[in-house]
Design an enzyme around this catalytic site. Sequence first.
Site, mmCIF file in Angstrom:
data_model
loop_
_atom_site.group_PDB
_atom_site.id
_atom_site.type_symbol
_atom_site.label_atom_id
_atom_site.label_comp_id
_atom_site.label_asym_id
_atom_site.label_seq_id
_atom_site.Cartn_x
_atom_site.Cartn_y
_atom_site.Cartn_z
ATOM 1 C CG HIS A 97 -1.776 -1.064 1.462
ATOM 2 N ND1 HIS A 97 -1.957 -1.661 2.692
ATOM 3 C CD2 HIS A 97 -2.572 -1.748 0.607
ATOM 4 C CE1 HIS A 97 -2.832 -2.647 2.581
ATOM 5 N NE2 HIS A 97 -3.213 -2.729 1.321
ATOM 6 C CD GLU A 134 -5.059 -4.278 -1.085
ATOM 7 O OE1 GLU A 134 -5.814 -3.373 -0.747
ATOM 8 O OE2 GLU A 134 -3.950 -4.446 -0.567
#
Length: 181
Positions: A97, A134
């Site tokens: 992330h 994601e």
Amino acid sequence: MGTDTIATISFQRVDFKRDVELLHRWMNEDHVHPFWNLNVSLDVFKNHLKNALADTHQSLYVGMVEGTPMSYWEAYWVKGDVTEDTYESEPYDQGVHLLIGEKEYLGKGLATPLLREMVAKQFKEKRTKRVIAEPDIRNEKMIHVFQKCGFEPAFPITLPDKTGLLMFCERDQFERMWGYA
């Protein structure tokens, strides 16, 4: 600093005392909070960060350009993560992330070289064959950055805080693309 300039990129582990106020400020930036949902009070964020730092399946970093803190990174093991059952994960798959916190670093062409360096760092674990991401399915800019780095879109996944686009970066593809061995 443009993409034609080679910047010195480095990462340092997040230190609670040193970094909590900086990270809290970044989480409240207009370009960050719609995707991170951490635009909360400092006290609430302090608890969040303490929990994140205590989570042994991830490592938190501040990304720096020329020694200046400007980005936040979470490198995590997929095993034990909410993403683990969203695809056929392998035991040493990792995920990433990131956010660019400082506005003056947006649009400077730095996200891809920063991401490339973090993924290269993750692939130093020889058993890791895949790094996943994601990003929020609405975050077209980050999806583009992941693709430029060598991530391939797979399919949307439903996570507790968002609908993400599951993306895969396979070691062999990454090494061919960027000349790592």
